[in-house]
Design an enzyme around this catalytic site. Structure first.
Site, short mmCIF file in Angstrom:
data_model
loop_
_atom_site.label_atom_id
_atom_site.label_comp_id
_atom_site.label_asym_id
_atom_site.label_seq_id
_atom_site.Cartn_x
_atom_site.Cartn_y
_atom_site.Cartn_z
N LYS A 75 13.62 10.58 0.18
CA LYS A 75 12.75 11.77 0.12
C LYS A 75 13.58 12.96 -0.35
O LYS A 75 14.75 13.10 -0.01
CB LYS A 75 12.07 12.03 1.45
CG LYS A 75 12.98 12.40 2.58
CD LYS A 75 12.14 12.74 3.79
CE LYS A 75 13.02 12.82 5.01
NZ LYS A 75 12.31 12.98 6.22
N ASP A 140 10.28 -4.85 -4.04
CA ASP A 140 8.87 -5.10 -4.37
C ASP A 140 8.70 -5.86 -5.69
O ASP A 140 7.62 -6.35 -5.97
CB ASP A 140 8.10 -3.78 -4.46
CG ASP A 140 7.96 -3.10 -3.10
OD1 ASP A 140 8.39 -3.70 -2.10
OD2 ASP A 140 7.42 -1.98 -3.05
N MET A 182 6.01 -6.11 2.91
CA MET A 182 6.10 -4.95 2.02
C MET A 182 5.46 -5.27 0.67
O MET A 182 5.22 -6.43 0.34
CB MET A 182 7.54 -4.52 1.88
CG MET A 182 8.00 -3.70 3.08
SD MET A 182 9.65 -3.03 2.88
CE MET A 182 9.72 -1.93 4.31
N GLU A 235 1.34 -4.54 2.40
CA GLU A 235 1.03 -3.22 2.98
C GLU A 235 0.09 -2.40 2.10
O GLU A 235 -0.66 -1.57 2.58
CB GLU A 235 2.33 -2.44 3.20
CG GLU A 235 3.10 -2.22 1.90
CD GLU A 235 4.44 -1.52 2.04
OE1 GLU A 235 4.72 -0.95 3.10
OE2 GLU A 235 5.21 -1.55 1.07
N GLN A 285 12.71 -7.02 6.17
CA GLN A 285 12.76 -7.61 4.82
C GLN A 285 13.80 -6.95 3.93
O GLN A 285 14.17 -7.48 2.89
CB GLN A 285 11.38 -7.47 4.14
CG GLN A 285 10.28 -8.21 4.84
CD GLN A 285 8.91 -7.63 4.51
OE1 GLN A 285 8.23 -8.11 3.62
NE2 GLN A 285 8.51 -6.58 5.21
#
Ligand code: F6P
Length: 359
Positions: A75, A140, A182, A235, A285
């Site tokens: 972030k 991902d 995820m 998710e 994960q």
């Protein structure tokens, strides 16, 4: 040559292997290699806190370790740096300061290891004159320019083992078990772990699901005597007539996803009348040792990044297009997200096995 290396965005198993390969490949060429801590943030800090000279010793025995020895942030970034003004949190642009520090320490190039967010930042720095080579990182697996990214295989391995373990407890209690993995915008982990782990239902972002069809499928399964059910949800999966499940926003970062397994577990329990439980695998994960496949891939990415610096391929990322590591322009690399193709063999296999995909 003096090269810098940083890691940005969520961590992924294999980051340390990339750092090791970058360091050793750089040192072998007689270059100096410096790690920046916490993404680009280390460049804003006193050198003793923000920078770390990467020597042979510093990268000894790290290839098999999870996380990143440099630390990472997901972030706030140099163009939206989080700070406090008059007691209120806000974001400011510190990119000029980063550029100044980059020049001040005599750096010639930067190797930025990160996901699409990191490459968006790198594209802007490239335009400002920073020579950057990117290394793709995402568990991902959603970057279209590269056939694979390190971290994905480890995440799928962890998720598959977890699903394997759920079968016996679900069957003993005749329960519906909903497990959340995820995958924000792409269902790669859900699809691969779900099929490999013999899930009965897989819900993922590429197919907005119809919950009634899932209810139906579960009822039929129980009626036929197979009185338990494993439901894998990504998710970022969303219902046909609804939205993704989120648990809040934070300044300077993408919205946090979460809560889907619990919602679906509760709903399926109510609608079917069968007992249900839900769990979230979450950061399990992303943690721990990378699989040999991820480790090797990560080492290859790191070594290839140094070769690309040597060739002056700045503004590019390293992409794995088997059997080669090739340069791809950063803008191209982030232009298209890699989602699970619905006509892929894995999806077809899931359908042939009778797995419900929510449609
Ligand atoms: O992008 C990788 C990812 O693991 C997503 O699947 C997930 O939504 C996000 O990172 C979680 O990030 P955080 O570490 O901030 O919880």
């Amino acid at each position: 040559m003096h090269i810098l290396v940083n890691t940005g965005g969520g961590d992924a198993p294999g980051l340390n292997a990339v750092i090791r390969a970058v360091t050793l490949s750089g040192l072998r060429r007689g270059w100096k290699v410096t790690g920046i801590r916490r993404g680009y943030h280390g460049l804003l800090e006193p050198p003793s806190e923000g920078l770390i000279e990467l020597t042979r010793d510093k990268v000894r025995g790290i290839a098999h370790l999870g996380g990143t020895i440099l630390g990472t942030v997901n972030k706030g970034h140099p163009f939206e740096f989080i700070t406090e003004v008059d007691g209120k949190k806000t974001t400011i642009d510190v990119s000029a300061e980063i550029m100044r520090r980059f020049r001040e320490i005599g750096a010639d190039a930067m190797i930025a290891i990160g996901g699409d967010g990191a490459f968006r930042i790198a594209t802007r720095f490239t335009a400002m004159g920073m020579p950057i080579v990117g290394v793709p990182k995402t568990i991902d697996n959603d970057l279209s320019c590269t056939q694979a990214t390190f971290g994905f295989d480890t995440a799928v391995t962890v998720a598959t083992e977890a699903i394997d373990r759920l079968h016996s407890t679900a069957e003993s209690h005749e329960r519906i078990m909903v497990v959340e993995v995820m995958g924000r915008y792409a269902g790669w982990i859900a699809m691969h772990a779900g099929v490999a782990g013999n899930a009965h239902v897989i819900l993922f972002p590429e197919i907005p699901y119809d919950i009634d069809s899932v209810v139906d499928r579960i009822k039929k399964r129980y009626a036929s005597g197979r009185r338990y059910c494993i439901v894998v949800v990504a998710e970022g999966a969303m219902p046909r007539d609804g939205d993704i499940s989120t648990i809040g926003t934070e300044l300077g970062r993408e919205v946090r996803l979460g809560g889907l397994a619990e919602k679906i577990g509760h709903y399926l329990g109510e609608r079917t009348g069968f007992e249900s439980r839900s769990l979230v695998l979450g950061h399990l994960q992303r943690g721990g040792s990378p699989t040999h496949r991820d480790r090797l891939l990560a080492l290859r990415f790191g070594a290839a990044a140094v070769r690309m610096v040597e060739q002056g391929k700045f503004g590019h990322i390293v992409a794995y297009q088997p059997p080669h590591m090739v340069p791809v322009l950063m803008e191209e690399a982030i232009a298209v997200m890699k989602t699970v193709p619905l006509d892929s063999d894995t999806v077809q296999t899931a359908r042939d096995l009778g797995i419900c995909l929510g449609d």
